[in-house]
Write an enzyme that holds these catalytic residues in place. Structure first.
Site, PDB file in Angstrom:
ATOM      1  N   LYS A 194       0.838  -1.205   0.000  1.00 19.93           N
ATOM      2  CA  LYS A 194       0.000   0.000   0.000  1.00 19.93           C
ATOM      3  C   LYS A 194       0.873   1.254   0.000  1.00 19.93           C
ATOM      4  O   LYS A 194       0.610   2.200  -0.744  1.00 19.93           O
ATOM      5  CB  LYS A 194      -0.935  -0.002   1.224  1.00 19.93           C
ATOM      6  CG  LYS A 194      -2.087   0.979   1.063  1.00 19.93           C
ATOM      7  CD  LYS A 194      -2.884   1.125   2.321  1.00 19.93           C
ATOM      8  CE  LYS A 194      -2.311   2.244   3.149  1.00 19.93           C
ATOM      9  NZ  LYS A 194      -3.011   2.461   4.418  1.00 19.93           N
ATOM     10  N   ASP A 254      -6.962   0.892   0.754  1.00 20.34           N
ATOM     11  CA  ASP A 254      -7.070   0.985   2.211  1.00 20.34           C
ATOM     12  C   ASP A 254      -8.471   0.497   2.585  1.00 20.34           C
ATOM     13  O   ASP A 254      -9.207  -0.023   1.747  1.00 20.34           O
ATOM     14  CB  ASP A 254      -6.818   2.424   2.682  1.00 20.34           C
ATOM     15  CG  ASP A 254      -7.936   3.363   2.260  1.00 20.34           C
ATOM     16  OD1 ASP A 254      -8.799   2.945   1.441  1.00 20.34           O
ATOM     17  OD2 ASP A 254      -7.965   4.507   2.732  1.00 20.34           O
TER      18      ASP A 254
END
Ligand code: SF4
Length: 268
Positions: free
Chosen positions: A178, A196
């Site tokens: 991420k 997310d």
């Protein structure tokens, strides 16, 4: 003799809400059932993948294009909410944001970045002082250690610059997929999709890119979103999840894509 016809029971729209409705009053149910109802309810709110009944119609190319055209019209230049001054401070902010809110990270990094906006300055500051600056953020001890270690590695192996490849960013302490996706997208303009909690929920609820893991949702979104929208798609979806498609009480009545959304529980 008159023939008795039975009205068929309504079909469940998704497995998760059905389990919740069976125990409408968890407090009155047995502890085991109440626990399972609570679990199902929180899974539904988090946008867990719907049961794979095969009945959710995938989005057409035209529908995806329509949705992102609306996002673009409403917010042509969406911005991330993590404050940063350069690729290095962006990297540090993203590492600090794991299991923390952007607002909480910003509160701590404003003062930190004022004194340390390069790996060299961060090292000069030292782990103990970094810890003091970020002590309002969860897991701050570990994160301070990572910030120092990643700064050391940037200097030792990358000339003090944030590297531009996914593998190199992911090799830094505290940085995962991420983090790499956010940095590649925001600092270097690459068409990556960081997933997310908000993007995961929106991808699943809308049916745009259902998946059981963030990686599945990421790859699904990359597959369906046309290239012309990919630079900003990550921010549009995050902002949509953060301010409209809320986990517990989605604001379907003001949602820009409520006619396209496939979530059976949408309230409009
Ligand atoms: S209609 Fe509701 S559930 Fe669907 S994307 Fe919009 S806010 Fe989320």
């Amino acid at each position: 003799m008159a023939k008795i016809t039975r009205k068929p029971l309504p079909k469940s729209r998704s497995a998760v809400p059905q389990r919740v409705s069976k125990a409408k009053d968890p407090a009155a149910a047995t502890p085991k059932r109440a626990k399972s109802a609570r679990k199902a309810s929180s899974k539904a709110a988090a946008g867990s993948p719907p049961a794979r009944t095969g009945k959710t119609k995938p989005w057409t190319e035209a529908e995806v294009r329509e949705a992102f055209s609306r996002f673009r019209k409403a917010n042509p230049e969406p911005k991330g909410e993590l404050e940063h001054l350069n690729p290095y401070t962006l990297l540090v902010a993203v590492v600090l944001s794991a299991q923390a809110t952007d607002a909480g990270v910003n509160k701590a990094t404003r003062a930190l970045f004022a004194v340390a906006d390069t790996p060299q300055k961060m090292l000069a500051l030292g782990e103990e002082k970094v810890r003091d600056y970020i002590k309002t953020i969860g897991l701050y001890r570990n994160k301070a250690r990572n910030v120092i270690a990643l700064s050391e590695k940037l200097i030792a192996e990358f000339g003090g610059e944030v590297p531009r490849s996914r593998a190199e960013i992911e090799s830094l302490p505290g940085a995962g997929r991420k983090t790499a996706n956010v940095v590649l997208n925001m600092a270097f303009g690459e068409h990556t999709m960081a997933v997310d909690t908000h993007v995961f929920r929106v991808g699943n609820r809308t049916g745009l890119a259902p998946g059981k893991t963030p990686l599945e949702v990421e790859l699904g979104l990359e597959r369906v979103i046309p290239a012309e929208f990919m630079l900003h798609a990550h921010h549009w979806l995050i902002l949509h999840g953060r301010y409209t498609c809320l986990a517990r009480k989605p604001r379907c009545e003001v949602c820009l894509i409520n006619d396209l959304c496939r979530w059976p529980e949408k309230t409009i």
